[in-house]
Design a protein around this motif. Structure first.
Motif, PDB file in Angstrom:
ATOM      1  N   LYS A 176      -1.977  -8.418 -68.788  1.00 57.95           N
ATOM      2  CA  LYS A 176      -3.036  -7.512 -69.227  1.00 57.95           C
ATOM      3  C   LYS A 176      -3.793  -6.932 -68.037  1.00 57.95           C
ATOM      4  N   PHE A 177      -4.022  -7.781 -67.023  1.00 57.96           N
ATOM      5  CA  PHE A 177      -4.776  -7.345 -65.856  1.00 57.96           C
ATOM      6  C   PHE A 177      -3.892  -7.113 -64.620  1.00 57.96           C
ATOM      7  N   SER A 178      -2.563  -6.989 -64.859  1.00 57.16           N
ATOM      8  CA  SER A 178      -1.577  -6.637 -63.829  1.00 57.16           C
ATOM      9  C   SER A 178      -1.513  -7.619 -62.655  1.00 57.16           C
ATOM     10  N   VAL A 179      -2.015  -8.839 -62.860  1.00 57.55           N
ATOM     11  CA  VAL A 179      -1.929  -9.853 -61.802  1.00 57.55           C
ATOM     12  C   VAL A 179      -0.474 -10.225 -61.552  1.00 57.55           C
ATOM     13  N   ASP A 180       0.351 -10.142 -62.585  1.00 54.87           N
ATOM     14  CA  ASP A 180       1.777 -10.484 -62.443  1.00 54.87           C
ATOM     15  C   ASP A 180       2.498  -9.559 -61.472  1.00 54.87           C
ATOM     16  N   GLU A 181       1.915  -8.374 -61.206  1.00 54.98           N
ATOM     17  CA  GLU A 181       2.557  -7.403 -60.325  1.00 54.98           C
ATOM     18  C   GLU A 181       2.296  -7.665 -58.838  1.00 54.98           C
ATOM     19  N   LEU A 182       1.363  -8.554 -58.513  1.00 51.09           N
ATOM     20  CA  LEU A 182       0.964  -8.757 -57.118  1.00 51.09           C
ATOM     21  C   LEU A 182       2.118  -9.113 -56.167  1.00 51.09           C
ATOM     22  N   PRO A 183       3.117  -9.918 -56.578  1.00 53.13           N
ATOM     23  CA  PRO A 183       4.232 -10.202 -55.667  1.00 53.13           C
ATOM     24  C   PRO A 183       5.009  -8.958 -55.223  1.00 53.13           C
ATOM     25  N   GLN A 184       4.828  -7.841 -55.928  1.00 51.12           N
ATOM     26  CA  GLN A 184       5.510  -6.614 -55.522  1.00 51.12           C
ATOM     27  C   GLN A 184       4.959  -6.052 -54.217  1.00 51.12           C
ATOM     28  N   LEU A 185       3.835  -6.601 -53.764  1.00 51.88           N
ATOM     29  CA  LEU A 185       3.330  -6.227 -52.437  1.00 51.88           C
ATOM     30  C   LEU A 185       4.344  -6.614 -51.359  1.00 51.88           C
ATOM     31  N   PHE A 186       5.102  -7.686 -51.607  1.00 53.84           N
ATOM     32  CA  PHE A 186       6.174  -8.070 -50.676  1.00 53.84           C
ATOM     33  C   PHE A 186       7.309  -7.041 -50.723  1.00 53.84           C
ATOM     34  N   ASN A 187       7.584  -6.492 -51.918  1.00 58.31           N
ATOM     35  CA  ASN A 187       8.568  -5.415 -52.030  1.00 58.31           C
ATOM     36  C   ASN A 187       8.142  -4.194 -51.225  1.00 58.31           C
ATOM     37  N   VAL A 188       6.827  -3.940 -51.205  1.00 53.52           N
ATOM     38  CA  VAL A 188       6.293  -2.814 -50.431  1.00 53.52           C
ATOM     39  C   VAL A 188       6.507  -3.053 -48.942  1.00 53.52           C
ATOM     40  N   ILE A 189       6.197  -4.255 -48.471  1.00 61.49           N
ATOM     41  CA  ILE A 189       6.366  -4.582 -47.056  1.00 61.49           C
ATOM     42  C   ILE A 189       7.839  -4.504 -46.653  1.00 61.49           C
ATOM     43  N   LEU A 190       8.727  -4.926 -47.553  1.00 64.73           N
ATOM     44  CA  LEU A 190      10.167  -4.873 -47.276  1.00 64.73           C
ATOM     45  C   LEU A 190      10.714  -3.446 -47.290  1.00 64.73           C
ATOM     46  N   GLY A 191       9.960  -2.514 -47.874  1.00 64.29           N
ATOM     47  CA  GLY A 191      10.402  -1.116 -47.909  1.00 64.29           C
ATOM     48  C   GLY A 191      11.138  -0.734 -49.178  1.00 64.29           C
ATOM     49  N   ASP A 192      11.279  -1.681 -50.128  1.00 66.70           N
ATOM     50  CA  ASP A 192      11.939  -1.375 -51.399  1.00 66.70           C
ATOM     51  C   ASP A 192      11.056  -0.515 -52.287  1.00 66.70           C
ATOM     52  N   MET A 193       9.739  -0.701 -52.120  1.00 64.29           N
ATOM     53  CA  MET A 193       8.781   0.001 -52.961  1.00 64.29           C
ATOM     54  C   MET A 193       7.648   0.569 -52.119  1.00 64.29           C
ATOM     55  N   SER A 194       6.863   1.426 -52.749  1.00 63.55           N
ATOM     56  CA  SER A 194       5.654   1.978 -52.149  1.00 63.55           C
ATOM     57  C   SER A 194       4.483   1.542 -53.017  1.00 63.55           C
ATOM     58  N   LEU A 195       3.267   1.723 -52.538  1.00 66.19           N
ATOM     59  CA  LEU A 195       2.115   1.410 -53.382  1.00 66.19           C
ATOM     60  C   LEU A 195       2.033   2.385 -54.552  1.00 66.19           C
ATOM     61  N   VAL A 196       2.360   3.656 -54.296  1.00 67.13           N
ATOM     62  CA  VAL A 196       2.307   4.687 -55.341  1.00 67.13           C
ATOM     63  C   VAL A 196       3.670   5.354 -55.471  1.00 67.13           C
ATOM     64  N   GLY A 197       4.126   5.466 -56.693  1.00 64.03           N
ATOM     65  CA  GLY A 197       5.420   6.094 -56.957  1.00 64.03           C
ATOM     66  C   GLY A 197       5.871   5.735 -58.367  1.00 64.03           C
ATOM     67  N   PRO A 198       6.901   6.379 -58.889  1.00 66.19           N
ATOM     68  CA  PRO A 198       7.406   6.049 -60.229  1.00 66.19           C
ATOM     69  C   PRO A 198       7.798   4.579 -60.312  1.00 66.19           C
ATOM     70  N   ARG A 199       7.541   3.941 -61.435  1.00 71.72           N
ATOM     71  CA  ARG A 199       7.900   2.541 -61.599  1.00 71.72           C
ATOM     72  C   ARG A 199       9.426   2.380 -61.542  1.00 71.72           C
ATOM     73  N   PRO A 200       9.920   1.320 -60.865  1.00 73.38           N
ATOM     74  CA  PRO A 200      11.379   1.150 -60.736  1.00 73.38           C
ATOM     75  C   PRO A 200      12.012   0.720 -62.061  1.00 73.38           C
ATOM     76  N   PRO A 201      12.998   1.456 -62.537  1.00 71.39           N
ATOM     77  CA  PRO A 201      13.619   1.129 -63.823  1.00 71.39           C
ATOM     78  C   PRO A 201      14.720   0.063 -63.690  1.00 71.39           C
ATOM     79  N   LEU A 202      15.114  -0.448 -64.840  1.00 71.76           N
ATOM     80  CA  LEU A 202      16.259  -1.356 -64.906  1.00 71.76           C
ATOM     81  C   LEU A 202      17.550  -0.542 -64.847  1.00 71.76           C
ATOM     82  N   PRO A 203      18.648  -1.135 -64.338  1.00 75.86           N
ATOM     83  CA  PRO A 203      19.935  -0.407 -64.332  1.00 75.86           C
ATOM     84  C   PRO A 203      20.349   0.041 -65.732  1.00 75.86           C
TER      85      PRO A 203
END
Length: 237
Positions: A139-166
């Motif tokens: 509800k409060f998007s706390v579950d998304e916090l580990p994606q900050l590691f995805n940002v550091i790795l370069g897989d994701m950005s802070l802002v951009g379309p949400r990554p979809p499933l295959p």
């Protein structure tokens, strides 16, 4: 006859760009490439700096959430899943586990209860696979916090379309695949405009709007709007 050929030849010569015009075009192209390159480099730098800062400042929340997930239900603390990134590249996407460990196995039987309009993505307001702690952190998007590691790795950005499933990408039209042309993000335009309340087609339209007009200033505004969206939990389910 020879005179006509001379006139045609002269006209062709006049239509050819001069050395000055050619150099001007080349210069403009160079400046355009440099501007795009600088914008991408600046966005990447800000992603890394802000992600590290958020991890440091949010470390108490990260530790507390990890502890709650661990002691309230069996299974791993972190849930990883294959998602589709820029240009269709697959990567491991991280979240705090908010569901019971048999969630993926139970998804097929719950598909008939899918409440997401358009039916491309799966959403249920009262999904029985979600743990009590999971319901709160989602509800409060706390579950998304580990994606900050995805940002550091370069897989994701802070802002951009949400990554979809295959599986979702396989249902995309050619037009919808345009959202894969840029790096996916933790938050996006539709995340601050209604979140899960918006039908998939409207989410897609907002993603394309962002791609067509993205800038550092627009990213900053979306990040600012994300704060009240998270605090109110509106549209998150």
């Amino acid at each position: 006859m020879g005179k006509c050929e001379d006139i045609i030849s002269l006209r062709k010569e006049l239509k050819k760009p001069s050395v000055f015009q050619h150099n001007t075009i080349q210069f403009r192209m160079l400046m355009w490439h440099m501007t795009i390159g600088f914008s991408l480099a600046f966005k990447r730098l800000m992603d890394i700096v802000l992600a590290i800062l958020a991890l440091v400042m949010g470390s108490p929340i990260l530790l507390l959430t990890a502890l709650l997930v661990k002691v309230t239900s069996p299974g791993p603390i972190i849930f990883s899943q294959i998602r589709v990134g820029k240009f269709g590249r697959h990567f491991k996407f991280y979240k705090f586990r908010s569901m019971y460990i048999d969630a993926e196995a139970r998804k097929a039987e719950l598909m008939k209860h899918n409440e997401s309009k358009d039916g491309v993505i799966f959403k249920m307001k009262h999904d029985p696979r979600i743990t009590p702690v999971g319901r709160f952190i989602r509800k409060f998007s706390v579950d998304e916090l580990p994606q900050l590691f995805n940002v550091i790795l370069g897989d994701m950005s802070l802002v951009g379309p949400r990554p979809p499933l295959p599986s979702e990408v396989r249902t995309y039209t050619l037009e919808e695949r345009k959202r894969l042309n840029i790096t996916p993000g933790i938050t996006c335009l539709w995340q601050v405009s209604g979140r899960s309340e918006l039908p998939f087609r409207q989410q897609m339209a907002l993603d394309k709007e962002y791609i067509a007009s993205r800038s550092a200033w627009k990213d900053f505004l979306i990040l600012l709007k994300t704060i009240p969206a998270i605090l109110t939990g509106k549209g998150a389910w």
